[in-house]
Scaffold this motif. Structure first.
Motif, mmCIF file in Angstrom:
data_model
loop_
_atom_site.group_PDB
_atom_site.id
_atom_site.type_symbol
_atom_site.label_atom_id
_atom_site.label_comp_id
_atom_site.label_asym_id
_atom_site.label_seq_id
_atom_site.Cartn_x
_atom_site.Cartn_y
_atom_site.Cartn_z
ATOM 1 N N ALA A 119 0.831 -1.203 0.000
ATOM 2 C CA ALA A 119 0.000 0.000 0.000
ATOM 3 C C ALA A 119 0.864 1.250 0.000
ATOM 4 C CB ALA A 119 -0.920 0.000 1.229
ATOM 5 N N PRO A 120 0.305 2.383 -0.401
ATOM 6 C CA PRO A 120 1.049 3.656 -0.318
ATOM 7 C C PRO A 120 1.405 3.993 1.119
ATOM 8 C CG PRO A 120 -0.886 3.865 -1.733
ATOM 9 C CD PRO A 120 -1.010 2.548 -1.036
ATOM 10 N N ASP A 121 2.360 4.896 1.270
ATOM 11 C CA ASP A 121 2.799 5.353 2.586
ATOM 12 C C ASP A 121 1.692 6.210 3.212
ATOM 13 O OD1 ASP A 121 4.023 6.487 4.777
ATOM 14 O OD2 ASP A 121 5.858 7.041 3.720
ATOM 15 N N PRO A 122 1.178 5.832 4.401
ATOM 16 C CA PRO A 122 0.113 6.639 5.011
ATOM 17 C C PRO A 122 0.569 8.029 5.423
ATOM 18 C CG PRO A 122 0.915 4.972 6.543
ATOM 19 C CD PRO A 122 1.536 4.663 5.209
ATOM 20 N N LEU A 123 1.885 8.212 5.571
ATOM 21 C CA LEU A 123 2.397 9.527 5.942
ATOM 22 C C LEU A 123 2.349 10.498 4.773
ATOM 23 C CD1 LEU A 123 3.775 11.111 8.278
ATOM 24 C CD2 LEU A 123 5.958 10.418 7.292
ATOM 25 N N ARG A 124 2.656 10.010 3.574
ATOM 26 C CA ARG A 124 2.749 10.874 2.395
ATOM 27 C C ARG A 124 1.502 10.835 1.509
ATOM 28 N NH1 ARG A 124 7.717 8.805 3.530
ATOM 29 N NH2 ARG A 124 9.431 10.315 3.688
ATOM 30 N N GLU A 125 0.819 9.689 1.500
ATOM 31 C CA GLU A 125 -0.365 9.542 0.649
ATOM 32 C C GLU A 125 -1.515 8.936 1.444
ATOM 33 O OE1 GLU A 125 0.630 8.212 -3.565
ATOM 34 O OE2 GLU A 125 2.332 7.394 -2.450
ATOM 35 N N PRO A 126 -2.029 9.649 2.439
ATOM 36 C CA PRO A 126 -3.054 9.050 3.293
ATOM 37 C C PRO A 126 -4.327 8.647 2.561
ATOM 38 C CG PRO A 126 -2.852 11.410 3.703
ATOM 39 C CD PRO A 126 -1.697 11.025 2.834
ATOM 40 N N ALA A 127 -4.776 9.452 1.596
ATOM 41 C CA ALA A 127 -6.005 9.126 0.877
ATOM 42 C C ALA A 127 -5.839 7.847 0.066
ATOM 43 C CB ALA A 127 -6.409 10.293 -0.027
ATOM 44 N N ALA A 128 -4.715 7.729 -0.646
ATOM 45 C CA ALA A 128 -4.455 6.517 -1.422
ATOM 46 C C ALA A 128 -4.280 5.305 -0.508
ATOM 47 C CB ALA A 128 -3.208 6.710 -2.293
ATOM 48 N N PHE A 129 -3.679 5.535 0.655
ATOM 49 C CA PHE A 129 -3.511 4.458 1.633
ATOM 50 C C PHE A 129 -4.871 3.939 2.095
ATOM 51 C CE2 PHE A 129 -3.360 3.494 6.243
ATOM 52 C CZ PHE A 129 -2.550 2.356 6.215
ATOM 53 N N VAL A 130 -5.784 4.840 2.426
ATOM 54 C CA VAL A 130 -7.120 4.431 2.863
ATOM 55 C C VAL A 130 -7.841 3.688 1.746
ATOM 56 C CG1 VAL A 130 -9.392 5.274 3.572
ATOM 57 C CG2 VAL A 130 -7.330 6.225 4.601
ATOM 58 N N ASP A 131 -7.725 4.164 0.501
ATOM 59 C CA ASP A 131 -8.348 3.482 -0.633
ATOM 60 C C ASP A 131 -7.857 2.039 -0.730
ATOM 61 O OD1 ASP A 131 -9.712 5.777 -1.319
ATOM 62 O OD2 ASP A 131 -8.291 6.372 -2.894
ATOM 63 N N ALA A 132 -6.539 1.858 -0.600
ATOM 64 C CA ALA A 132 -5.962 0.520 -0.717
ATOM 65 C C ALA A 132 -6.417 -0.387 0.422
ATOM 66 C CB ALA A 132 -4.435 0.619 -0.736
ATOM 67 N N VAL A 133 -6.443 0.144 1.639
ATOM 68 C CA VAL A 133 -6.870 -0.655 2.789
ATOM 69 C C VAL A 133 -8.340 -1.046 2.654
ATOM 70 C CG1 VAL A 133 -7.303 -0.604 5.270
ATOM 71 C CG2 VAL A 133 -5.124 0.234 4.371
ATOM 72 N N ALA A 134 -9.177 -0.097 2.285
ATOM 73 C CA ALA A 134 -10.613 -0.381 2.161
ATOM 74 C C ALA A 134 -10.869 -1.464 1.113
ATOM 75 C CB ALA A 134 -11.367 0.903 1.808
ATOM 76 N N ALA A 135 -10.180 -1.375 -0.019
ATOM 77 C CA ALA A 135 -10.364 -2.379 -1.070
ATOM 78 C C ALA A 135 -9.886 -3.751 -0.599
ATOM 79 C CB ALA A 135 -9.610 -1.954 -2.332
ATOM 80 N N TYR A 136 -8.774 -3.784 0.120
ATOM 81 C CA TYR A 136 -8.225 -5.061 0.594
ATOM 82 C C TYR A 136 -9.117 -5.673 1.663
ATOM 83 C CZ TYR A 136 -4.506 -8.405 1.713
ATOM 84 O OH TYR A 136 -3.762 -9.556 1.890
ATOM 85 N N VAL A 137 -9.651 -4.852 2.546
ATOM 86 C CA VAL A 137 -10.556 -5.340 3.588
ATOM 87 C C VAL A 137 -11.769 -6.023 2.962
ATOM 88 C CG1 VAL A 137 -12.204 -4.552 5.348
ATOM 89 C CG2 VAL A 137 -9.838 -3.761 5.414
ATOM 90 N N ALA A 138 -12.335 -5.394 1.932
ATOM 91 C CA ALA A 138 -13.503 -5.975 1.267
ATOM 92 C C ALA A 138 -13.143 -7.262 0.536
ATOM 93 C CB ALA A 138 -14.099 -4.954 0.299
ATOM 94 N N ALA A 139 -11.987 -7.283 -0.131
ATOM 95 C CA ALA A 139 -11.602 -8.449 -0.927
ATOM 96 C C ALA A 139 -11.235 -9.648 -0.069
ATOM 97 C CB ALA A 139 -10.433 -8.077 -1.848
ATOM 98 N N GLN A 140 -10.620 -9.409 1.075
ATOM 99 C CA GLN A 140 -10.116 -10.502 1.905
ATOM 100 C C GLN A 140 -11.021 -10.844 3.082
ATOM 101 O OE1 GLN A 140 -7.463 -12.330 1.150
ATOM 102 N NE2 GLN A 140 -6.992 -11.093 -0.662
#
Length: 424
Positions: free
Chosen positions: A66-87
Motif C-alpha cells: 500500500a502507499p505510505d500513510p504519511l505521504r499519501e493518506p487518501a491513497a492508503f485508505v483506498d488501498a486498505v478499504a479495497a483489501y478489507v472488502a476483498a479478503q
C-alpha cells in the motif's frame, strides 16, 4: 464524522477471524503479527513493500502493498478499504501515528471490519503534547517546565525564559497542518485526507544552539515545546483499556536508546511499576476518553525521584515484544476483546526480563564510539565510552531475547540484517 462502531462486535462464525496489521516495516507490527498468528488468527500485513519485516514473517497469510500513510493518506485508505472488502477482514490494527490518523476518520469505509481503538478526536488529544501539560497539572502529575513557541512569535528572544539544557519537541509528533497549529485543525484535515508530516525531538545546551534548532524547524512543526531536560531513567507504563477500565498493564525501564541522547528503546527491562504510576496513567487515559492500548512515558528525576510525564502514544510501541515475552500478550488481548472474547491471561508478568533490538543496539554502540558526549547531547548520567562498550558486550553474554530474531521465524531478522548492512 460518525462515531466509531463498538469494539465488541464478534467476528462472523462462518469464517476464520481475519486481521489486517498495517505498517509492516515496524518492529511493533512484527510483534503483533507473530502474537496473533500464534493465537490462531489469520493475519494479513499492510506495508510499503512485500519485503517488509512483518510481511516476511511465517505468520503473514497475505500482504497488501500500500502507499505510505504519511505521504499519501487518501491513497492508503483506498488501498486498505479495497483489501478489507476483498479478503473479508474482520479487524484492522493501525500501528503508527500516520496510519491511525489516516484510518480513524475512515471507519465507515471498512464495511464490517472494526478498528479496536478510540476516536480520532481522542487520539489527537492524546498525542497533543501542548495540551498534555494542562491535563497533567489538573490531575496532579508532574510535568517538565516548558515554553510554548508558536510560528507567529518564533523570533521572540528565549534567553532567560528557559533553563538549559533543553529539549525541543513539536507539539505533535505527526501533524496534519495547513498553517493552523490547533489540534482541532489536525482532526479536520485528517478527516479530509490531508497529508501528515512527521517530526523528531532535538536537544540544545546553549541559547545559540537553541536558536539554530528553532530556525531549522518548518512551519508545520509548530507550536514547538521548549522543555527542561529531566535527567534520569526512562520508565514506560503500558495499558490496555476497555470501557475506561484496565484490562492489562505492563512497565519497563529503558536501559539504552537510539539515539543515545533519547529516542526509541533498544534495550529495556520489565519492572514492577513505581508506586502510583499505573494509577496516574489510567487517570490520564480516562480523562482523554481513550480505549485500546497506550504507552505513557515518564522520566524519573535522579535528584528528587519525581516521575515527570513525557508523552503518551495511543498505539503499539517499538518494544512490544518485551511485554509479550514477559507475559502480557497485548495484541491478542486487544483483538480478542474486539471480538467480544474474555481478556484471559492479562494478569501478572515477570519482572527482570530484558529485551533487546540487536541492530538498534549496534547503532547505539557505533554512535557512542564514533561521537563525543557533546556531539550526542548526552545527559550527565550517561556512561563513559568504555562503559558503553562493556555494557554492550555484557548484554551479548546474557543472550537476552531479541525483538526481531526468533528461531521459529527467522526471515524477518535476515531481511533486517541485509537492509542494515546496505545502509552502512
Amino acid at each position: 464524522m460518525s462515531a466509531p462502531r463498538a469494539a465488541t462486535r464478534a467476528a462472523p462464525a462462518d469464517r476464520p477471524r481475519v486481521v489486517l496489521v498495517t505498517d509492516g516495516e515496524e518492529r511493533s507490527a512484527l510483534a503483533v503479527v507473530r502474537s496473533l498468528g500464534r493465537a490462531g488468527y489469520r493475519v494479513h500485513v499492510g506495508a510499503r513493500t512485500a519485503r517488509a519485516l512483518a510481511a516476511v514473517s511465517r505468520w503473514a497469510a497475505g500482504v497488501l502493498v500500500a502507499p505510505d500513510p504519511l505521504r499519501e493518506p487518501a491513497a492508503f485508505v483506498d488501498a486498505v478499504a479495497a483489501y478489507v472488502a476483498a479478503q473479508g477482514i474482520d479487524c484492522v490494527v493501525p500501528v503508527t501515528d500516520a496510519s491511525m490518523l489516516a484510518l480513524l476518520p475512515a471507519r465507515d469505509r471498512l464495511g464490517d471490519a472494526i478498528i479496536p481503538f478510540g476516536t480520532l478526536d481522542s487520539f489527537v488529544a492524546l498525542a497533543d503534547k501542548a495540551g498534555l501539560r494542562e491535563r497533567a497539572a489538573r490531575l496532579g502529575i508532574a510535568f517538565p517546565r516548558q515554553v510554548e513557541l508558536h510560528w507567529s512569535s518564533r523570533d521572540q528572544p528565549l534567553a532567560g525564559a528557559v533553563q538549559f539544557p533543553v529539549v525541543v519537541k513539536p507539539a505533535r509528533t505527526v501533524a496534519v497542518s495547513d498553517g493552523d497549529d490547533s489540534a482541532a485543525t489536525t482532526v479536520a484535515n485528517a478527516a479530509a485526507g490531508a497529508g501528515p508530516v512527521k517530526f523528531g525531538v532535538r536537544h540544545a545546551a546553549t541559547a545559540d544552539a537553541l536558536a539554530k534548532v528553532v530556525d531549522a524547524m518548518p512551519r508545520a512543526a509548530y507550536p514547538l515545546l521548549i522543555q527542561e531536560r529531566i535527567v534520569g531513567p526512562g520508565v514506560g507504563v503500558f495499558l490496555l483499556l476497555r470501557d475506561g477500565e484496565i484490562m492489562a498493564s505492563f512497565a519497563h525501564r529503558r536501559l539504552r536508546e537510539k539515539p543515545p541522547s533519547g529516542g526509541v528503546s533498544v534495550y529495556a527491562e520489565s519492572i514492577v511499576a513505581p508506586p502510583g504510576l499505573v494509577e496516574r496513567s489510567h487517570a490520564l487515559l480516562r480523562d482523554l476518553g481513550w480505549c485500546g492500548v497506550a504507552m505513557v512515558e515518564y522520566k524519573i528525576d535522579h535528584a528528587t525521584d519525581t516521575p515527570y510525564l513525557m508523552e503518551i502514544n495511543g498505539r503499539f510501541w517499538g518494544s512490544l515484544q518485551l511485554a509479550i515475552d514477559a507475559g502480557v500478550d497485548f495484541p491478542t488481548l486487544l483483538v480478542g476483546g474486539a471480538g467480544a472474547q474474555a481478556a484471559a491471561g492479562a494478569g501478572a508478568y515477570r519482572a527482570g526480563v530484558r529485551g533487546r533490538w540487536w541492530w538498534g543496539d549496534v547503532d547505539h554502540l557505533i554512535a557512542r564510539v564514533r561521537r563525543s558526549r557533546a556531539a550526542l547531547s548526552l545527559p550527565p548520567d550517561a556512561p563513559s565510552r568504555g562503559a558503553a562498550v562493556r555494557d554492550f558486550l555484557t548484554a551479548c553474554l546474557r543472550c537476552d531475547p531479541d525483538a526481531v530474531w526468533r528461531w521459529d521465524d527467522r526471515q524477518p531478522f535476515l531481511v533486517e540484517s541485509v537492509a542494515w548492512l546496505r545502509r552502512q
